[in-house]
Design an enzyme around this catalytic site. Sequence first.
Site, PDB file in Angstrom:
ATOM      1  N   ASP A 170      -9.553  -6.095   9.570  1.00 55.15           N
ATOM      2  CA  ASP A 170      -9.323  -5.798   8.146  1.00 55.15           C
ATOM      3  C   ASP A 170     -10.646  -5.699   7.388  1.00 55.15           C
ATOM      4  OD1 ASP A 170      -6.659  -5.971   8.705  1.00 55.15           O
ATOM      5  OD2 ASP A 170      -6.196  -7.432   7.145  1.00 55.15           O
ATOM      6  N   ASP A 200      -2.668   3.943   3.055  1.00 51.45           N
ATOM      7  CA  ASP A 200      -2.018   3.243   4.160  1.00 51.45           C
ATOM      8  C   ASP A 200      -2.015   1.734   3.898  1.00 51.45           C
ATOM      9  OD1 ASP A 200      -1.004   3.230   6.973  1.00 51.45           O
ATOM     10  OD2 ASP A 200      -2.806   2.021   7.286  1.00 51.45           O
ATOM     11  N   GLU A 207      -3.603  -8.115  -0.598  1.00 54.02           N
ATOM     12  CA  GLU A 207      -3.034  -9.428  -0.332  1.00 54.02           C
ATOM     13  C   GLU A 207      -4.069 -10.551  -0.422  1.00 54.02           C
ATOM     14  OE1 GLU A 207      -1.275  -9.846   3.520  1.00 54.02           O
ATOM     15  OE2 GLU A 207       0.639  -9.831   2.450  1.00 54.02           O
ATOM     16  N   GLU A 242       1.766   3.373   0.434  1.00 54.36           N
ATOM     17  CA  GLU A 242       2.714   2.844   1.413  1.00 54.36           C
ATOM     18  C   GLU A 242       2.817   1.344   1.156  1.00 54.36           C
ATOM     19  OE1 GLU A 242       3.497   1.883   6.066  1.00 54.36           O
ATOM     20  OE2 GLU A 242       1.527   1.688   5.173  1.00 54.36           O
TER      21      GLU A 242
HETATM   22  C1  NOJ Z   1       1.093   2.051   8.494  1.00 53.19           C
HETATM   23  C2  NOJ Z   1       1.209   3.285   9.302  1.00 53.19           C
HETATM   24  O1  NOJ Z   1       2.267   4.064   8.796  1.00 53.19           O
HETATM   25  C3  NOJ Z   1       1.433   2.861  10.731  1.00 53.19           C
HETATM   26  O2  NOJ Z   1       1.740   3.952  11.551  1.00 53.19           O
HETATM   27  C4  NOJ Z   1       0.210   2.137  11.201  1.00 53.19           C
HETATM   28  O3  NOJ Z   1       0.423   1.623  12.514  1.00 53.19           O
HETATM   29  C5  NOJ Z   1      -0.136   0.974  10.278  1.00 53.19           C
HETATM   30  N1  NOJ Z   1      -0.077   1.335   8.889  1.00 53.19           N
HETATM   31  C6  NOJ Z   1      -1.520   0.457  10.545  1.00 53.19           C
HETATM   32  O4  NOJ Z   1      -2.456   1.371  10.043  1.00 53.19           O
END
Ligand code: NOJ
Length: 541
Positions: A170, A200, A207, A242
């Site tokens: 991270d 992403d 967090e 996301e």
């Molecule tokens: C979310 C992505 O959509 C997924 O495919 C990926 O494995 C994880 N993030 C880690 O980057």
Amino acid sequence: MQNLWYKNAIVYSLDVETFMDSNADGVGDFQGLTQRLDHLAAMGITCLWLLPFYPSPNRDNGYDVMDYYNVDPRLGTLGDFVEFMHQARERGMRVLIDLVINHTSDQHPWFQESRSNPQSRYRNYYVWSTNPREDDPNLIAFPTVEDSLWDYDEQAGAYYLHHFYKHQPDLNIANSLVREEICKIMGFWLELGVSGFRIDAASFVIEGIGIPGANQENLQIFFDEMRGFLASRQGDAVLLAEANVSAEEISTYFGQGNRMHLLFNFLLNQYMFLALARQAAEPLRYGLRTLPEIPSQCQWLNFVRHHDELTLDRLSDSERQEIFDAFAPEENMQIYGRGIRRRLPPMLKGDRRHIELTYSLMFSLPGTPLLRYGDEIGMGDNLRLEGRTSVRTPMQWSDEPNGGFSDAPPDQLTRPVISEGEYSYKQVNVAQEQRDPAALINWIERIVRIRKQCPEFGYGTLHILETDDPCVFAHCCEWSDRAVIAVHNSADRDCTVTLNSTDYEHLFDLFGDRPYEALNDNKAIPLSPYGYRWFRVNQTH
Ligand code: NOJ
């Protein structure tokens, strides 16, 4: 007037690696994608979301980035990328790209330097600890695959934080140097013409677990900083997060309209599948009522499936089990104890009526619709492939070898094409469906066309309409003196439904599962099994 193009975009996501191979090496590439842009333009797609295409050891489908400023040589060159951007723009299509900033690959030069040199400026690009606090197992993104958030690095003599795989350390977002790097990366791709970024793992980014002295508010403010930077470089570019979070946490992402423009609608997605499994409208109503009001310039991105598992983690154990029982009864169809690793058509046993109903819902729910490559032809999955790879097989263009995806020998393909059973490329492919007026691809083209004529679904105010049939979900979206109504019968039986509302006098059919007789009054609306109808209110055109 503001340019809110994303509120009524038709978004299509694809992975360059599995879309079209132009040079017979078995791997999709930018030149191949560019050749296929007309397919996307003809379907009415207005915005592409590209999965990560950066140089990568490719141990997580490209989400393990080792250079943010380049194209993976397997997929082409920066020159190919720019040519692709030009051709997309020529066709009126915008491009969003994945921005993976929660972590890098452990092969990224920053991490290599960070682990080997404690004095380096890169040391604090990552989160190190000699004595990490105990894991909260709920925070491990891939339970069953990883068992800890921390891994010991011999070279560094310390543990590093990783929410995802251990080869994805991270980044330390509390470090202002890392924040500057991220803005610089955005600036680079904006100069090359992209219209924004999918952030992403956005919820993990802010967090702050394990970051010494991290202050949550300060981490969240990074979203304001990103937005400010974006706006300063390109006013109409957008951020799409996301973030699979609870209803209470959603405002953190939208802010006052000054953070993310769009959020994947994970909550509604899960309630939609519950509604499909139960053949009942109530879960959808509940899901919609659970969503908070969002700032007017913000938007939901609605989807049926994307490249990951269909996660059902926001539902209760028994609700999740209902969906498993209906659509993924075998253990091999499930993943991480919380999701499903199948595409939609096999989940619905190939029932075209049920598939249409699902997409009709998705296209009409308040928000912007997202399709994924292969959805337009009803592609299936390959459960013999490991994990989420089951739903990441190459695009099926024709019944030629390798489904027309590549001229390489089949054993050299980046992933096998589905070549057996009812979802084999021999049955399910673009070329064959284009010749068949009744095929799904032509239905998808039609729903896209009609959805574009209904900006109310993207801009409007939602009213959930009460009906006298528990299987029928009905809703109305109103915007600027216009309104559309959609009714969806989630059950496999005919019905005639009454809307408990006198507000809408004349309903004119716009779209439906079949041609229905025009309504004389809107008191009684007939619907076929899994039938759906979209109406415009009080207008003949
Ligand atoms: C979310 C992505 O959509 C997924 O495919 C990926 O494995 C994880 N993030 C880690 O980057």
